[in-house]
Scaffold this active site. Structure first.
Site, PDB file in Angstrom:
ATOM      1  CE  LYS A  41      -4.447  -1.468   0.855  1.00  0.00           C
ATOM      2  NZ  LYS A  41      -4.214  -2.653   0.025  1.00  0.00           N
ATOM      3  NE  ARG A  90      13.494 -13.972  -0.564  1.00  0.00           N
ATOM      4  CZ  ARG A  90      12.757 -12.897  -0.378  1.00  0.00           C
ATOM      5  NH1 ARG A  90      13.301 -11.780  -0.041  1.00  0.00           N
ATOM      6  NH2 ARG A  90      11.457 -12.969  -0.531  1.00  0.00           N
TER       7      ARG A  90
HETATM    8  P1  ADP Z   1       6.885  -9.544  -3.828  1.00  0.00           P
HETATM    9  O1  ADP Z   1       6.674  -8.209  -3.209  1.00  0.00           O
HETATM   10  O2  ADP Z   1       5.944  -9.943  -4.914  1.00  0.00           O
HETATM   11  O3  ADP Z   1       7.213 -10.656  -2.853  1.00  0.00           O
HETATM   12  P2  ADP Z   1       9.599  -8.888  -4.368  1.00  0.00           P
HETATM   13  O4  ADP Z   1       9.873  -7.638  -5.089  1.00  0.00           O
HETATM   14  O5  ADP Z   1       9.887  -8.910  -2.918  1.00  0.00           O
HETATM   15  O6  ADP Z   1       8.158  -9.369  -4.689  1.00  0.00           O
HETATM   16  O7  ADP Z   1      10.384 -10.056  -5.056  1.00  0.00           O
HETATM   17  C1  ADP Z   1      10.038 -10.539  -6.326  1.00  0.00           C
HETATM   18  C2  ADP Z   1      10.493 -11.960  -6.447  1.00  0.00           C
HETATM   19  O8  ADP Z   1      11.886 -12.004  -6.195  1.00  0.00           O
HETATM   20  C3  ADP Z   1       9.861 -12.921  -5.457  1.00  0.00           C
HETATM   21  O9  ADP Z   1       9.733 -14.165  -6.104  1.00  0.00           O
HETATM   22  C4  ADP Z   1      10.863 -13.009  -4.358  1.00  0.00           C
HETATM   23  O10 ADP Z   1      10.794 -14.263  -3.701  1.00  0.00           O
HETATM   24  C5  ADP Z   1      12.151 -12.900  -5.146  1.00  0.00           C
HETATM   25  N1  ADP Z   1      13.249 -12.393  -4.347  1.00  0.00           N
HETATM   26  C6  ADP Z   1      13.276 -11.326  -3.526  1.00  0.00           C
HETATM   27  N2  ADP Z   1      14.493 -11.184  -2.942  1.00  0.00           N
HETATM   28  C7  ADP Z   1      15.252 -12.203  -3.419  1.00  0.00           C
HETATM   29  C8  ADP Z   1      16.584 -12.634  -3.167  1.00  0.00           C
HETATM   30  N3  ADP Z   1      17.374 -12.024  -2.301  1.00  0.00           N
HETATM   31  N4  ADP Z   1      17.014 -13.703  -3.845  1.00  0.00           N
HETATM   32  C9  ADP Z   1      16.205 -14.353  -4.692  1.00  0.00           C
HETATM   33  N5  ADP Z   1      14.948 -14.036  -4.935  1.00  0.00           N
HETATM   34  C10 ADP Z   1      14.458 -12.967  -4.322  1.00  0.00           C
END
Ligand code: ADP
Length: 163
Positions: A41, A90
């Site tokens: 949000k 992760r």
């Molecule tokens: P959301 O808000 O949809 O969870 P994010 O922007 O946090 O999306 O992350 C997008 C994608 O990237 C998700 O699949 C999340 O699990 C992955 N992700 C986030 N941080 C990492 C990381 N450090 N290593 C690998 N994948 C990641």
């Protein structure tokens, strides 16, 4: 031409996301990093700002493009003629939510496959949320994000502090 969509909030993009993008770009002809407009949000950065920060952070990948989307992911994937969705995993804690979401998306559209990729182990503790917290408290985030993101965080949080 195989296209994969990597959706997320990317508020902001971290080295963990970049690691996943790099891995995906070796497997697919085209990677579309899709910034979700409808997410948290109160994001720190607007969707357009997040898109720009991603573009600045990935400047060396020819087959990666960045876009902003809203609405149902499965509809966006069809619209982009995508073949699959990439999500990062992760730790076990990501699994439950990602599993539910992948199966729900499959229910909504059988043709959309979800693939999971693990980042380098040293990034497996990294999240946008933690980066925002560390930066808010004045910590050094240079090991976790690109120089452009670090600068944007300093500017944004500096501005917030000045208000
Ligand atoms: P959301 O808000 O949809 O969870 P994010 O922007 O946090 O999306 O992350 C997008 C994608 O990237 C998700 O699949 C999340 O699990 C992955 N992700 C986030 N941080 C990492 C990381 N450090 N290593 C690998 N994948 C990641």
């Amino acid at each position: 031409m195989r296209t994969v969509i990597y959706p997320g909030s990317f508020d902001p993009i971290t080295n963990g996301h970049l690691d996943v993008i790099q891995r995906a770009s070796r497997l697919f002809d085209q990677v579309v990093v899709a910034v979700a407009r409808n997410g948290s949000k109160q994001p720190l950065f607007t969707p357009a700002e997040r898109k720009t920060l991603i573009e600045q952070s990935i400047s060396n990948h020819d087959n990666v493009t960045v876009d902003v989307f809203e609405g149902l992911l499965v509809e966006y994937v069809e619209q982009q003629s995508g073949h699959a969705v990439i999500r990062g995993l992760r730790a076990l804690s990501d699994f439950e939510y990602e599993f539910q979401m992948a199966l729900m998306n499959r229910k909504l559209n059988e043709r959309v496959e979800t693939l999971f990729m693990m980042p380098r182990a040293s990034y497996s503790f990294l999240s946008s949320h933690l980066v925002r917290e560390i930066a808010t408290l004045g910590g050094d985030v240079s090991a976790f994000v690109s120089p452009e993101v670090r600068e944007a965080l300093t500017k944004r949080l500096g501005q917030a502090g000045a208000n």
